[in-house]
Design a protein around this motif. Structure first.
Motif, short mmCIF file in Angstrom:
data_model
loop_
_atom_site.label_atom_id
_atom_site.label_comp_id
_atom_site.label_asym_id
_atom_site.label_seq_id
_atom_site.Cartn_x
_atom_site.Cartn_y
_atom_site.Cartn_z
N ALA A 388 -0.15 -6.57 7.35
CA ALA A 388 0.68 -6.77 6.16
C ALA A 388 -0.01 -7.65 5.12
CB ALA A 388 2.01 -7.40 6.56
N SER A 391 -4.76 -6.89 4.90
CA SER A 391 -5.45 -5.61 4.82
C SER A 391 -4.68 -4.67 3.91
CB SER A 391 -5.54 -4.97 6.21
OG SER A 391 -4.31 -4.36 6.56
N ARG A 392 -5.13 -3.44 3.89
CA ARG A 392 -4.43 -2.41 3.10
C ARG A 392 -4.66 -1.08 3.79
NH1 ARG A 392 -6.59 0.35 -1.71
NH2 ARG A 392 -8.23 -1.20 -1.73
N MET A 393 -3.86 -0.08 3.42
CA MET A 393 -4.14 1.31 3.77
C MET A 393 -3.98 2.13 2.50
SD MET A 393 -2.02 1.93 7.25
CE MET A 393 -1.91 0.64 8.48
N GLY A 398 -0.13 -2.20 -1.00
CA GLY A 398 1.13 -1.99 -0.29
C GLY A 398 1.14 -0.72 0.55
N GLN A 400 -0.20 -0.31 3.22
CA GLN A 400 -0.05 -0.69 4.64
C GLN A 400 1.41 -0.70 5.06
OE1 GLN A 400 -0.93 -2.61 2.07
NE2 GLN A 400 -0.89 -4.80 2.52
N PHE A 401 2.33 -0.71 4.09
CA PHE A 401 3.76 -0.65 4.44
C PHE A 401 4.28 0.78 4.35
CE2 PHE A 401 3.22 -4.81 2.12
CZ PHE A 401 3.00 -5.53 3.27
N PRO B 40 -8.02 -12.12 0.26
CA PRO B 40 -6.85 -12.15 -0.61
C PRO B 40 -5.59 -11.95 0.23
CG PRO B 40 -7.94 -10.02 -0.81
CD PRO B 40 -8.83 -10.90 0.04
N THR B 42 -2.67 -10.06 0.89
CA THR B 42 -2.27 -8.73 0.45
C THR B 42 -0.75 -8.59 0.57
OG1 THR B 42 -2.65 -7.83 2.65
CG2 THR B 42 -4.47 -7.68 1.09
N PRO B 43 -0.14 -7.62 -0.17
CA PRO B 43 -0.77 -6.71 -1.11
C PRO B 43 -1.40 -7.46 -2.29
CG PRO B 43 1.52 -6.08 -0.66
CD PRO B 43 1.30 -7.39 -0.03
N ALA B 44 -2.62 -7.09 -2.61
CA ALA B 44 -3.35 -7.78 -3.66
C ALA B 44 -3.88 -6.73 -4.65
CB ALA B 44 -4.52 -8.55 -3.05
N ASP B 225 -8.92 -6.90 -3.97
CA ASP B 225 -8.80 -6.22 -2.68
C ASP B 225 -9.63 -4.93 -2.71
OD1 ASP B 225 -8.01 -5.06 -0.32
OD2 ASP B 225 -6.01 -4.52 -1.03
N PRO B 227 -12.59 -4.51 -0.26
CA PRO B 227 -13.69 -4.77 0.68
C PRO B 227 -14.38 -3.51 1.20
CG PRO B 227 -11.58 -5.13 1.75
CD PRO B 227 -11.30 -4.90 0.29
N ARG B 228 -13.69 -2.37 1.19
CA ARG B 228 -14.35 -1.17 1.70
C ARG B 228 -15.31 -0.58 0.67
NH1 ARG B 228 -9.61 2.27 4.80
NH2 ARG B 228 -8.54 2.07 2.80
#
Ligand code: SF4
Ligand code: SF4
Lengths: 507, 243
Positions: A388, A391-393, A398, A400-401, B40, B42-44, B225, B227-228
């Protein structure tokens, strides 16, 4: 479940902010690592005569290497906004579990040795000498923080107590007070390849067993390949997925998705662990060494894509740090990074979360489901802290949610979220993350789970929820243990890909 | 030049020097310290311009604090906005002719001092009334609030109760800027006000007031955000890739 030696909090509709009770968790001391564990990592195992100098030296070192620590030590104004944000404070009422007080354990020492007012007038600014007592407080309270970063969401300066906890643990290690649980794991993953310490042959047996089970259950020959050179995808997943319930149900889910997509994939015995406890003990070198197993495995197997299974902190390390640590990602122009980045298929994000992978396939219409097979379940989603807030997806902030929830809604009919302030970026940690998933910390784990248990109880009562989905191996293990303390069934918790596994149509 | 004027003249040069050099040094220190990992919260934002917007919302609206605690937000925001208007109003003491917008701010600035002091009082009250905040408060936290309130109240005394010789004061202040020194009116309230302001300037670089520059360097708030897509490696960490 043995009768607990402590009082389990009672569930309430809202998690009330308790009146502080000084010292209520001062007795909670995780087992200290012994010589064998410490020496493997190159740390001492008892306090030497010069421990104080070593500690201050190390602190100075970290202050020079980490901007986070440097700025966070200075910037706090003691506003108190974070004081009621930590699940461990809410569950234990011990004021040293308030994020700012946890930081203050280190800040008072920082002020004394590194700032002018702290050197001149320590009493005025709350500066204190480093004493054995303070060091013990560090040990106890830096192991009552799951590094979940909830406090950093609510601090006006984004002060992240996790960064301070990590630095504290690093200094503790450096003077000879390592934590047995985390350090043993960091050793095992380096020696054997995974946190559970499963050797390659045991892994192969398990996977063969899973192939049989799935064949019996579905009549379809779903494969669980390992160490296949030239496979397109390498799956890196927490080792709990191989042996623990309910984790293994999600592993079966991933395998079914790969099967349905018709893609060639493989696990790796070298990288048979996505988890990286180096994060929890905050030693950059250790974290990098552990992360490099994945790089090496990817280079050896020549895979084009790297997909990560359901694990919270592993996904934080993979998403946010792998590119930095081991070059899995893009944009590197140095030879080290290029070597791997040129091998990877640039049409896809690297690394990719299994939920991103599955959701892409669902959107392309490549997977079919019989949602009614999940109809006995009324599902909610527990957002794991590292996913949450670290990271992210997908492409949007957001994701990731939304992505895991979209998957759940695509494979099941009954979904209800818990109260909004307890999910998303404000999600409450399960209570067992950050190196706390050990029996010697059971009291803090059970009490720290209180805010989540209250939120869950509300949807259990109000919406008849009977399944809490999560995408983290630690959350799954923690809830399996802790749910019964609160009168819930331990099988209520499971993975998102467990739901996928139930509903997916195979041929 | 009287001893009093001489003392305050030197005091203000000294305080200004400490404030500017001290904060500059801190900024240098913060900017020189690498952030080895992408952290950061996140959500960022996924772009640099997104980060600018995030930071602006934090600095102008105290967004995270708003999410966190409405009381602290109300008092904290009142105080900071009040302080900003009051400071802008003070610009007129240092220039001749005065910029037109400073004149526009002038009446707001007068009443903003109330917001400022009420905000401070609210924050101080929390240090006594809320057990959690009482627990974390140090003597310096209380003194800092006392100092700011004393500065506010002494300033308001001169604005609303006992006017000081504003013409002479302005000559003194302007004189500091152009190095053409003029006597300072020996009004006790004014002397207290100026003395406390100088003290505040001096302690700024060694106190929690560093939150002001600090927020801009907070990696959880100022990182993109991505990093990838971008390989982010600190200089000390890059050395590890070589062996
Ligand atoms: S990081 Fe999480 S566990 Fe640690 S102090 Fe902050 S809220 Fe509590
Ligand atoms: S919210 Fe941030 S500034 Fe306020 S007390 Fe907590 S850590 Fe300090």
């Amino acid at each position: 479940m043995a009768a607990p030696k402590f009082e389990v909090p009672t569930l309430t509709e809202f998690t009330a902010v308790p009146k502080i009770q000084e010292g209520s968790m001062a007795h909670m001391k995780s087992f200290v690592a012994n010589e064998k564990v410490q020496s493997f990592l190159g740390y001492p195992w008892e306090l030497g005569e010069d421990w104080k100098e070593r500690a201050i030296d190390r602190m100075g070192d970290l202050l020079g290497k980490y901007r986070s620590l440097r700025v966070f030590m200075d910037a706090c104004v003691h506003c108190g906004a974070c004081t009621d944000k930590c699940h461990y404070f809410l569950g234990t009422a011990d004021p040293k579990n308030m994020p700012v007080a946890r930081q203050e354990l280190m800040r008072k020492v920082y002020r004394r040795y590194f700032t002018l007012p702290g050197k001149m007038a320590p009493w005025l600014v709350g500066a204190e000498d480093l004493t054995q007592e303070t060091l013990d407080d560090w040990y106890n309270y830096y192991h009552q923080c799951s590094e979940c970063r909830r406090c950093s969401v609510y601090c006006p300066y984004g002060i992240d107590t996790a960064e301070i906890t990590m630095a504290g643990r690093e200094i503790l290690n450096y003077v000879g007070m390592g934590q047995k649980y985390s350090n043993e794991i960091v050793g095992k993953v380096q020696k054997i390849g995974n946190n559970l310490g499963l050797p390659g042959p045991a892994l192969e047996d398990t996977l063969a067993g899973l192939e049989e089970d799935v064949l019996d259950a579905t009549g379809v020959a779903v494969k669980f390949p390992i160490d296949v050179e030239g496979a397109e995808i390498m799956l890196v997943t927490p080792s709990a997925d191989f042996f623990s319930e309910p984790h293994v149900e999600s592993l079966i889910g991933y395998a079914k998705v790969f099967h349905a997509a018709g893609v060639s994939w493989t696990l790796s015995s070298k990288a048979s662990e996505a988890g990286n406890f180096g994060l929890f003990v905050a030693n950059y070198d250790t974290m990098r060494t552990v992360a490099n197993r994945i790089r090496d495995a990817a280079l050896e197997l020549g895979v084009k894509r790297i997909v990560v299974g359901e694990c919270g902190h592993a996904w934080r390390v993979a998403y946010s740090f792998w590119n930095t640590l081991n070059g899995v990602g893009y944009g590197g122009d140095d030879p080290y990074a290029k070597q791997l980045q040129q091998q990877l298929d640039s049409r896809y994000p690297q690394p990719q979360h299994i939920c991103e992978y599955t959701w892409d396939l669902i959107q392309q219409g490549a997977l079919e489901f019989d949602k009614s097979l999940n109809d006995d379940r009324v599902i909610t989603m527990h957002d794991s802290c590292n996913v949450a807030r670290g990271s992210r997806m997908g492409n949007e902030a957001g994701g990731q949610f939304t992505i895991p929830r979209n998957i759940i809604k695509a494979v099941a009919n009954n979904f209800h979220d818990m109260a909004s302030e307890t999910i998303g970026e404000g999600t409450f940690c399960c209570g067992g993350g950050g190196g706390l998933l050990t029996d010697d910390l059971m009291e803090v784990r059970v009490k720290g789970a209180l805010p989540r248990m209250n939120a869950l109880n509300n949807v259990v009562q109000g919406e008849q929820v009977n399944f809490m989905a999560t995408i983290c191996a630690i959350c799954k293990a923690q809830f399996t243990k802790v749910l019964p303390y609160y009168g819930f069934d331990m099988s209520m918790v499971g993975g998102v890909h467990q739901l996928v596994s139930t509903a997916i149509k195979l041929d | 030049m009287s001893a009093l004027t001489g003392f305050y003249t030197i005091l203000f040069y000294f305080a200004t020097f400490i404030l500017v050099a001290g904060v500059a040094y801190r900024i240098y220190e913060y900017s020189r310290t690498p952030a080895p990992l992408k952290i950061p919260t996140t959500p960022a934002p996924t772009t640099q311009s997104g980060v600018v917007v995030r930071m602006a919302r934090e600095v102008v609206l105290f967004e995270s604090l708003f999410k966190s605690n409405k009381w602290i937000w109300v008092f904290g925001w009142m105080f900071h906005v009040g302080l900003l208007l009051v400071l802008l109003r003070h610009v007129r003491y240092f220039q001749e002719p005065v910029w037109f917008w400073v004149n526009i701010v002038q009446p707001f600035g007068m009443y903003a001092s109330f917001a400022m002091v009420i905000g401070l009082a609210g924050l101080w009250a929390r240090r006594f009334l809320v057990d959690r905040v009482r627990y974390i408060s140090t003597p310096s936290d209380h003194l800092m609030l006392a100092l700011l309130i004393a500065i506010g109240l002494s300033g308001m005394m001169m604005t609303f109760v006992a006017h000081t010789d504003i013409i002479a004061l302005k000559a003194f202040a302007l004189g500091l800027v152009v190095f053409d020194w003029h006597p300072l009116p020996a009004d006790p309230v004014l002397l207290v006000h100026l003395g406390l302001v100088a003290l505040l300037m001096i302690i700024f670089p060694v106190s929690k007031l560093l939150h002001a520059p600090g927020i801009f360097f907070s990696p959880t708030r100022n990182q993109v955000d991505n990093p990838r897509e971008r390989r982010h490696v600190a200089p000390w960490a890059a050395a590890l890739d070589k062996d």
